[in-house]
Design an enzyme around this catalytic site. Structure first.
Site, PDB file in Angstrom:
ATOM      1  N   CYS A  74      16.012   9.417 -38.479  1.00  0.00           N
ATOM      2  CA  CYS A  74      16.047   8.377 -37.451  1.00  0.00           C
ATOM      3  C   CYS A  74      17.241   7.440 -37.681  1.00  0.00           C
ATOM      4  O   CYS A  74      17.497   7.014 -38.806  1.00  0.00           O
ATOM      5  CB  CYS A  74      14.752   7.579 -37.466  1.00  0.00           C
ATOM      6  SG  CYS A  74      14.673   6.299 -36.186  1.00  0.00           S
TER       7      CYS A  74
ATOM      8  N   CYS B  39      14.765   0.291 -39.874  1.00  0.00           N
ATOM      9  CA  CYS B  39      13.514  -0.411 -40.205  1.00  0.00           C
ATOM     10  C   CYS B  39      13.324  -0.379 -41.723  1.00  0.00           C
ATOM     11  O   CYS B  39      13.260   0.696 -42.332  1.00  0.00           O
ATOM     12  CB  CYS B  39      12.336   0.250 -39.501  1.00  0.00           C
ATOM     13  SG  CYS B  39      12.550   0.419 -37.711  1.00  0.00           S
TER      14      CYS B  39
ATOM     15  N   CYS C  10      10.638   1.907 -43.491  1.00  0.00           N
ATOM     16  CA  CYS C  10      10.403   3.264 -43.000  1.00  0.00           C
ATOM     17  C   CYS C  10      11.071   4.348 -43.842  1.00  0.00           C
ATOM     18  O   CYS C  10      12.278   4.307 -44.100  1.00  0.00           O
ATOM     19  CB  CYS C  10      10.849   3.387 -41.547  1.00  0.00           C
ATOM     20  SG  CYS C  10      10.399   4.984 -40.826  1.00  0.00           S
TER      21      CYS C  10
ATOM     22  N   CYS D 119      -2.602  11.477 -31.787  1.00  0.00           N
ATOM     23  CA  CYS D 119      -1.348  10.754 -31.600  1.00  0.00           C
ATOM     24  C   CYS D 119      -0.187  11.575 -32.161  1.00  0.00           C
ATOM     25  O   CYS D 119      -0.282  12.122 -33.260  1.00  0.00           O
ATOM     26  CB  CYS D 119      -1.394   9.410 -32.321  1.00  0.00           C
ATOM     27  SG  CYS D 119      -2.803   8.381 -31.856  1.00  0.00           S
TER      28      CYS D 119
ATOM     29  N   CYS E 173      -2.012  10.301 -27.356  1.00  0.00           N
ATOM     30  CA  CYS E 173      -1.144   9.140 -27.560  1.00  0.00           C
ATOM     31  C   CYS E 173       0.196   9.623 -28.106  1.00  0.00           C
ATOM     32  O   CYS E 173       0.243  10.607 -28.840  1.00  0.00           O
ATOM     33  CB  CYS E 173      -1.802   8.158 -28.542  1.00  0.00           C
ATOM     34  SG  CYS E 173      -0.802   6.694 -28.919  1.00  0.00           S
TER      35      CYS E 173
ATOM     36  N   CYS F 201      -0.774   0.615 -26.786  1.00  0.00           N
ATOM     37  CA  CYS F 201      -1.139   0.507 -28.196  1.00  0.00           C
ATOM     38  C   CYS F 201       0.003  -0.226 -28.890  1.00  0.00           C
ATOM     39  O   CYS F 201       1.115   0.294 -28.979  1.00  0.00           O
ATOM     40  CB  CYS F 201      -1.348   1.899 -28.786  1.00  0.00           C
ATOM     41  SG  CYS F 201      -1.674   1.903 -30.564  1.00  0.00           S
TER      42      CYS F 201
ATOM     43  N   ARG G 155      -7.235  -1.523 -34.783  1.00  0.00           N
ATOM     44  CA  ARG G 155      -7.204  -0.358 -35.657  1.00  0.00           C
ATOM     45  C   ARG G 155      -6.786  -0.718 -37.074  1.00  0.00           C
ATOM     46  O   ARG G 155      -5.727  -1.305 -37.282  1.00  0.00           O
ATOM     47  CB  ARG G 155      -6.255   0.711 -35.101  1.00  0.00           C
ATOM     48  CG  ARG G 155      -6.226   1.984 -35.956  1.00  0.00           C
ATOM     49  CD  ARG G 155      -5.427   3.104 -35.313  1.00  0.00           C
ATOM     50  NE  ARG G 155      -6.102   3.550 -34.106  1.00  0.00           N
ATOM     51  CZ  ARG G 155      -5.517   3.633 -32.912  1.00  0.00           C
ATOM     52  NH1 ARG G 155      -4.258   3.303 -32.773  1.00  0.00           N
ATOM     53  NH2 ARG G 155      -6.196   4.055 -31.875  1.00  0.00           N
TER      54      ARG G 155
END
Length: 346
Positions: free
Chosen positions: A54, A58, A61, A98, A130, A190, A262
């Site tokens: 990616c 972040c 991550c 998901c 999702c 979400c 969640r």
């Protein structure tokens, strides 16, 4: 019954967050019982359908290309592989499936077409589908909706003030714009965040204020605790305590009464007692399975034991019928993955 509000002030939320601990949990549990079955928890499974590489930065991550972690880059999975994983998840008791892809944004290309096939196929199983694929346009959100997508995840991560300390490759407004596009497509939203990023309690309050003051509360609010990953800037950061997790969940429950809250990443570090406190404070959804994208998670048998101890039953799919797909057809590719020629569900 608590009124649904979208105009919470920082001061109001801070006052709730800082209540004496047992008073806070009692108040949250009371609100929870007004709007939800306290013995019911939604079980979801999260699969990384495209891992690593990616371009984002972040700080938490493991999938960011610029960090040297143990995550191996993997191309987008095939539809058949994803269908097999969804069937296993359903057999293990999950009602929501998901799919996460380590993309900065959705692009209109063959990979997105393949994701649409995955959505159609999983939807045909009768599961809530999702996706979390990064930023997306209103048109892309509508394509996902038309394919049978039920929900889209896009977290705000932290407060707007703390955000720039964690991520520089996309803005807070970018995240809010994606949520707006998801809402316009009438998809279930979400969106939650992560604690344990070195933020203050005021930042947690700010994050919750952002979510609670959206035009409509997110249908699902994941509360994640940092899982430090070697090779990332936050590898030496201590995760938040169980008490901070409970406070954050309880506050979310009080100010967003109807949302599913969640208990997400970081659950492996919580004892059964800690998780029970989170459920008491208003959490009513968990991710099940050994791996949560790329980080460890309690296994299915552990969750079954916990649910048995607490007399918790799994929530059925499509309980909020307003977001359920009305009709769809499975394309030949998705049908082949399911082992069927054609399915129409109305």
């Amino acid at each position: 019954m608590d009124m649904i509000r979208n105009n919470w002030t920082r001061e109001e939320i801070e006052e709730i967050y800082n209540l004496p601990f047992l008073d806070l949990v009692y108040r949250a549990a009371t609100v929870h019982r007004q709007h939800h079955d306290p013995q019911e928890v939604q079980v979801s499974t999260l699969l990384s359908i495209k891992t690593g590489g990616c371009p984002e930065d972040c700080s938490y991550c493991s999938q960011a290309a610029r960090y040297h972690t143990n995550v191996k880059v993997q191309k987008l999975m095939e539809v058949e592989e994803v269908m097999a994983a969804a069937e296993r998840a359903q057999d293990a008791g999950s009602s929501r499936f998901c799919m996460g892809a380590a993309w900065r944004e959705v692009r209109d290309n063959r990979d997105f077409d393949k994701v649409l096939e995955m959505v159609k196929g999983v939807n045909a199983l009768g599961m809530e589908v999702c996706c979390t694929l990064g930023m997306l346009s209103e048109e892309q959100a509508q394509k996902l909706k038309d394919a049978g997508l039920y929900a889209y995840n896009h977290n705000v991560d932290t407060s707007e003030e703390h955000y720039d300390d964690i991520i520089s490759t996309r803005t807070y407004d970018d995240r809010l714009n994606t949520l707006e596009n998801v809402r316009k497509a009438n998809l279930s939203v979400c969106s939650g965040g992560i604690i344990g990023l070195g933020e203050s309690s005021k930042d947690r309050v700010g994050m919750l204020q952002t979510l609670a003051n959206l035009p409509k509360h997110p249908d699902s609010v994941p509360i994640n605790n940092l899982v430090p990953v070697a090779g990332t800037p936050l590898e030496g950061q201590d995760p938040a305590s169980v008490w901070d997790m409970v406070r954050t969940i309880a506050t979310a429950r009080i100010i967003m009464p109807k949302s599913m809250v969640r208990l997400s990443a970081g659950r492996l570090e919580l004892s059964y007692e800690g998780q029970a406190f989170c459920f008491m404070a208003g959490a009513n959804s968990v991710f099940s399975g050994d791996v949560l994208l790329t980080t460890p998670n309690p296994n299915v048998n552990s969750d079954k034991e916990l649910f048995q101890i607490l007399s918790i039953k799994p929530r059925k799919a499509f309980k909020d019928e307003s977001k359920a797909p009305v009709e769809f057809q499975v394309t030949p590719t998705a049908g082949k993955a399911l082992g069927i020629e054609e399915v129409v569900i109305s």
